[in-house]
Design a protein around this motif. Structure first.
Motif, PDB file in Angstrom:
ATOM      1  N   ASP A  44       0.858  -1.174   0.000  1.00  0.00           N
ATOM      2  CA  ASP A  44       0.000   0.000   0.000  1.00  0.00           C
ATOM      3  C   ASP A  44       0.896   1.226   0.000  1.00  0.00           C
ATOM      4  O   ASP A  44       2.004   1.205   0.497  1.00  0.00           O
ATOM      5  N   GLY A  45       0.423   2.283  -0.566  1.00  0.00           N
ATOM      6  CA  GLY A  45       1.185   3.521  -0.546  1.00  0.00           C
ATOM      7  C   GLY A  45       1.932   3.813  -1.822  1.00  0.00           C
ATOM      8  O   GLY A  45       2.607   4.821  -1.927  1.00  0.00           O
ATOM      9  N   GLY A  46       1.834   2.958  -2.821  1.00  0.00           N
ATOM     10  CA  GLY A  46       2.525   3.197  -4.083  1.00  0.00           C
ATOM     11  C   GLY A  46       2.026   4.428  -4.813  1.00  0.00           C
ATOM     12  O   GLY A  46       2.759   5.054  -5.569  1.00  0.00           O
ATOM     13  N   ALA A  47       0.781   4.789  -4.600  1.00  0.00           N
ATOM     14  CA  ALA A  47       0.226   5.950  -5.294  1.00  0.00           C
ATOM     15  C   ALA A  47       0.913   7.242  -4.865  1.00  0.00           C
ATOM     16  O   ALA A  47       0.954   8.208  -5.620  1.00  0.00           O
ATOM     17  N   GLY A  48       1.470   7.267  -3.694  1.00  0.00           N
ATOM     18  CA  GLY A  48       2.148   8.463  -3.217  1.00  0.00           C
ATOM     19  C   GLY A  48       3.441   8.773  -3.945  1.00  0.00           C
ATOM     20  O   GLY A  48       3.958   9.879  -3.861  1.00  0.00           O
ATOM     21  N   THR A  49       3.977   7.812  -4.669  1.00  0.00           N
ATOM     22  CA  THR A  49       5.245   8.025  -5.370  1.00  0.00           C
ATOM     23  C   THR A  49       5.051   8.553  -6.787  1.00  0.00           C
ATOM     24  O   THR A  49       6.025   8.912  -7.437  1.00  0.00           O
ATOM     25  N   THR A  50       3.823   8.614  -7.273  1.00  0.00           N
ATOM     26  CA  THR A  50       3.604   9.009  -8.659  1.00  0.00           C
ATOM     27  C   THR A  50       3.989  10.458  -8.934  1.00  0.00           C
ATOM     28  O   THR A  50       4.301  10.803 -10.064  1.00  0.00           O
ATOM     29  N   GLY A  51       3.987  11.291  -7.936  1.00  0.00           N
ATOM     30  CA  GLY A  51       4.364  12.691  -8.133  1.00  0.00           C
ATOM     31  C   GLY A  51       5.864  12.922  -8.169  1.00  0.00           C
ATOM     32  O   GLY A  51       6.318  14.006  -8.535  1.00  0.00           O
ATOM     33  N   ALA A  52       6.657  11.921  -7.825  1.00  0.00           N
ATOM     34  CA  ALA A  52       8.109  12.096  -7.774  1.00  0.00           C
ATOM     35  C   ALA A  52       8.717  12.317  -9.157  1.00  0.00           C
ATOM     36  O   ALA A  52       9.627  13.130  -9.312  1.00  0.00           O
ATOM     37  N   VAL A  53       8.229  11.620 -10.160  1.00  0.00           N
ATOM     38  CA  VAL A  53       8.799  11.743 -11.510  1.00  0.00           C
ATOM     39  C   VAL A  53       8.582  13.141 -12.089  1.00  0.00           C
ATOM     40  O   VAL A  53       9.542  13.797 -12.511  1.00  0.00           O
ATOM     41  N   PRO A  54       7.343  13.662 -12.103  1.00  0.00           N
ATOM     42  CA  PRO A  54       7.191  15.017 -12.641  1.00  0.00           C
ATOM     43  C   PRO A  54       7.876  16.082 -11.792  1.00  0.00           C
ATOM     44  O   PRO A  54       8.368  17.076 -12.326  1.00  0.00           O
ATOM     45  N   ALA A  55       7.946  15.884 -10.483  1.00  0.00           N
ATOM     46  CA  ALA A  55       8.633  16.854  -9.627  1.00  0.00           C
ATOM     47  C   ALA A  55      10.123  16.893  -9.942  1.00  0.00           C
ATOM     48  O   ALA A  55      10.728  17.966 -10.030  1.00  0.00           O
ATOM     49  N   THR A  56      10.727  15.724 -10.134  1.00  0.00           N
ATOM     50  CA  THR A  56      12.143  15.660 -10.492  1.00  0.00           C
ATOM     51  C   THR A  56      12.380  16.246 -11.880  1.00  0.00           C
ATOM     52  O   THR A  56      13.337  17.000 -12.093  1.00  0.00           O
ATOM     53  N   ALA A  57      11.488  15.935 -12.813  1.00  0.00           N
ATOM     54  CA  ALA A  57      11.623  16.465 -14.169  1.00  0.00           C
ATOM     55  C   ALA A  57      11.557  17.991 -14.161  1.00  0.00           C
ATOM     56  O   ALA A  57      12.361  18.661 -14.819  1.00  0.00           O
ATOM     57  N   ASN A  58      10.628  18.550 -13.401  1.00  0.00           N
ATOM     58  CA  ASN A  58      10.521  20.004 -13.307  1.00  0.00           C
ATOM     59  C   ASN A  58      11.758  20.623 -12.668  1.00  0.00           C
ATOM     60  O   ASN A  58      12.222  21.684 -13.094  1.00  0.00           O
ATOM     61  N   ALA A  59      12.308  19.970 -11.657  1.00  0.00           N
ATOM     62  CA  ALA A  59      13.508  20.484 -11.009  1.00  0.00           C
ATOM     63  C   ALA A  59      14.697  20.495 -11.966  1.00  0.00           C
ATOM     64  O   ALA A  59      15.476  21.456 -11.991  1.00  0.00           O
ATOM     65  N   VAL A  60      14.841  19.441 -12.756  1.00  0.00           N
ATOM     66  CA  VAL A  60      15.949  19.376 -13.716  1.00  0.00           C
ATOM     67  C   VAL A  60      15.801  20.471 -14.765  1.00  0.00           C
ATOM     68  O   VAL A  60      16.754  21.199 -15.060  1.00  0.00           O
ATOM     69  N   ILE A  61      14.608  20.605 -15.335  1.00  0.00           N
ATOM     70  CA  ILE A  61      14.388  21.636 -16.352  1.00  0.00           C
ATOM     71  C   ILE A  61      14.558  23.031 -15.762  1.00  0.00           C
ATOM     72  O   ILE A  61      15.135  23.918 -16.403  1.00  0.00           O
TER      73      ILE A  61
END
Length: 72
Positions: A23-40
């Motif tokens: 349980d709790g896997g849904a909480g990680t879905t925001g990590a990819v776009p957050a990292t992508a935005n930080a890199v850009i």
């Protein structure tokens, strides 16, 4: 409104000795776009506004930085 009843039909998971399920896997879905935005955001000062996935440091990111600086 009619009376509501809650029924639970627990089925143990066969994938581990405890029979528990994750349980709790849904909480990680925001990590990819957050990292992508930080890199850009970090690369935007070089004029880099887009970058294709995956953001592999030795290939995509460094290549984009060198190209932006005219070294590629």
């Amino acid at each position: 409104m009619p009376e509501m009843q809650l029924h639970d039909r627990s089925i143990p998971s066969p994938g581990n000795p405890l029979g528990v399920k994750g349980d709790g896997g849904a909480g990680t879905t925001g990590a990819v776009p957050a990292t992508a935005n930080a890199v850009i955001d970090a690369l935007r000062v070089l004029g880099i506004n887009t970058l294709d996935f995956p953001y592999t440091p030795p290939i995509r990111i460094w290549h984009a930085i060198r190209a932006a600086k005219g070294k590629d």
